[in-house]
Design a protein around this motif. Sequence first.
Motif, PDB file in Angstrom:
ATOM      1  N   GLU A 173      11.785 -52.050  67.208  1.00  5.25           N
ATOM      2  CA  GLU A 173      10.740 -51.288  67.907  1.00  5.25           C
ATOM      3  C   GLU A 173       9.334 -51.766  67.567  1.00  5.25           C
ATOM      4  O   GLU A 173       8.400 -51.542  68.321  1.00  5.25           O
ATOM      5  N   TYR A 190       7.428 -54.089  70.109  1.00  4.86           N
ATOM      6  CA  TYR A 190       7.017 -53.584  71.414  1.00  4.86           C
ATOM      7  C   TYR A 190       5.800 -52.684  71.305  1.00  4.86           C
ATOM      8  O   TYR A 190       5.557 -52.058  70.290  1.00  4.86           O
ATOM      9  N   THR A 230       4.033 -49.675  73.813  1.00  3.87           N
ATOM     10  CA  THR A 230       4.131 -48.907  75.049  1.00  3.87           C
ATOM     11  C   THR A 230       2.742 -48.781  75.644  1.00  3.87           C
ATOM     12  O   THR A 230       1.859 -48.165  75.053  1.00  3.87           O
ATOM     13  N   SER A 277       4.097 -45.361  82.060  1.00  5.79           N
ATOM     14  CA  SER A 277       4.323 -46.062  80.808  1.00  5.79           C
ATOM     15  C   SER A 277       5.104 -47.339  81.042  1.00  5.79           C
ATOM     16  O   SER A 277       5.941 -47.429  81.929  1.00  5.79           O
ATOM     17  N   ARG A 304       6.833 -50.684  78.587  1.00 10.54           N
ATOM     18  CA  ARG A 304       7.018 -51.332  77.284  1.00 10.54           C
ATOM     19  C   ARG A 304       6.931 -52.834  77.471  1.00 10.54           C
ATOM     20  O   ARG A 304       7.587 -53.391  78.331  1.00 10.54           O
TER      21      ARG A 304
END
Length: 111
Positions: free
Chosen positions: A69, A72, A74, A103, A105
């Motif tokens: 995570e 990335y 967002t 949104s 990513r």
Amino acid sequence: MFGCCLLQQKNLRVLRTTNMLALLTESLYISNPDEAAILNKVAFIEDIAQGHVNGSVKCFSLKKKKVDENQYHTVIKGDTVPKLAKEYGSKPKAGTSLMMTMSLRVTRSCM
């Protein structure tokens, strides 16, 4: 090569000029009024999208990767290219703009 796929040879530019593995699909036709009406339904579009994902996974024998995570970011409404560039210690290219209405990513390596 791909037993799950229906292979067709057509004289289409996208097939002649693409030099990589690719999957070309046609779900419905907006020129058909009945099919165009179905394409207005969000649930149907989501089902089609999931079908494309499932078919691509099967056709290309894809395996799910573990996602870090931290790789990335967002992008949210109100983000701008200059703001993100400053946050990640980069400079935006001239003429780069960003207007977000939802949104998204993106990998940090893209920024």
